[in-house]
Design a protein around this motif. Sequence first.
Motif, mmCIF file in Angstrom:
data_model
loop_
_atom_site.group_PDB
_atom_site.id
_atom_site.type_symbol
_atom_site.label_atom_id
_atom_site.label_comp_id
_atom_site.label_asym_id
_atom_site.label_seq_id
_atom_site.Cartn_x
_atom_site.Cartn_y
_atom_site.Cartn_z
ATOM 1 N N UNK A 146 -43.949 -7.322 -10.224
ATOM 2 C CA UNK A 146 -43.739 -8.626 -10.865
ATOM 3 C C UNK A 146 -42.345 -9.169 -10.547
ATOM 4 N N UNK A 147 -41.379 -8.279 -10.508
ATOM 5 C CA UNK A 147 -40.016 -8.687 -10.191
ATOM 6 C C UNK A 147 -39.929 -9.243 -8.772
ATOM 7 N N UNK A 148 -40.591 -8.570 -7.819
ATOM 8 C CA UNK A 148 -40.558 -9.064 -6.445
ATOM 9 C C UNK A 148 -41.364 -10.358 -6.312
ATOM 10 N N UNK A 149 -42.426 -10.507 -7.096
ATOM 11 C CA UNK A 149 -43.198 -11.753 -7.099
ATOM 12 C C UNK A 149 -42.330 -12.903 -7.626
ATOM 13 N N UNK A 150 -41.571 -12.617 -8.687
ATOM 14 C CA UNK A 150 -40.660 -13.623 -9.256
ATOM 15 C C UNK A 150 -39.621 -14.054 -8.213
ATOM 16 N N UNK A 151 -39.052 -13.085 -7.526
ATOM 17 C CA UNK A 151 -38.048 -13.387 -6.491
ATOM 18 C C UNK A 151 -38.670 -14.191 -5.342
ATOM 19 N N UNK A 152 -39.900 -13.841 -4.964
ATOM 20 C CA UNK A 152 -40.586 -14.543 -3.881
ATOM 21 C C UNK A 152 -40.805 -16.012 -4.248
ATOM 22 N N UNK A 153 -41.275 -16.247 -5.479
ATOM 23 C CA UNK A 153 -41.500 -17.628 -5.930
ATOM 24 C C UNK A 153 -40.176 -18.385 -6.015
ATOM 25 N N UNK A 154 -39.124 -17.708 -6.458
ATOM 26 C CA UNK A 154 -37.806 -18.336 -6.529
ATOM 27 C C UNK A 154 -37.332 -18.726 -5.133
ATOM 28 N N UNK A 155 -37.522 -17.848 -4.172
ATOM 29 C CA UNK A 155 -37.103 -18.118 -2.791
ATOM 30 C C UNK A 155 -37.832 -19.346 -2.244
ATOM 31 N N UNK A 156 -39.143 -19.453 -2.526
ATOM 32 C CA UNK A 156 -39.942 -20.598 -2.058
ATOM 33 C C UNK A 156 -39.408 -21.914 -2.628
ATOM 34 N N UNK A 157 -38.838 -21.845 -3.835
ATOM 35 C CA UNK A 157 -38.335 -23.054 -4.497
ATOM 36 C C UNK A 157 -36.831 -23.243 -4.298
#
Length: 197
Positions: A35-46
Amino acid sequence: MTKDQKVVAIQEIKDLLQDAKVVYVADLEGLNAAKSSDFRRQAFKQNIKVKVVKNTLLQKAMEQIDGVDFSEMFDTFKGNSALMIAETANAPAKLIKDFRKKDEKPALKSAFVQETFYVGDNNLDALVSIKSREEMIGEIIGLLQSPIQRVVSALQNKSETGEAKAEEAAPAVEETPAAEAPEAPVAESTDETPAAE
């Protein structure tokens, strides 16, 4: 962590904060690795930078930033802290809110947005509703265009009304000769009548 490592870590945080206009501190504690890496991935996209930091190092870095007094945020630096830096004022808040549809975390600790401090998770909805610079410019352009569009529309309606009046007047002119034309044969038939007598 050695003293040298702390100095390097503080400098990295300062580099992130130096010209930042949008600074969020969130609590990611409780998110597993996926979940933490998913959060970081979504943050990077934005285009949101996320860095998990030690509270004491974050505070020391913020104390060294010129021009902004971050001290209102310091009381929220407890437990696990993630620093979020963005260009768009409401992007981190939207990311946190979207992510929370599935989980209790992340939680907002505090934020510095548009020269205003927001302390506590209860400010998340207020931060989500902040308009980004692009949205505000779009609204201003829309407001400016609205009167212009009304003027153009009014002018178009006037010209269409003028053309409609001209079209109404034109058939009336055409009908007049047509009305005279039947009178001519009537006159001829009148001429023929005396001939018959």
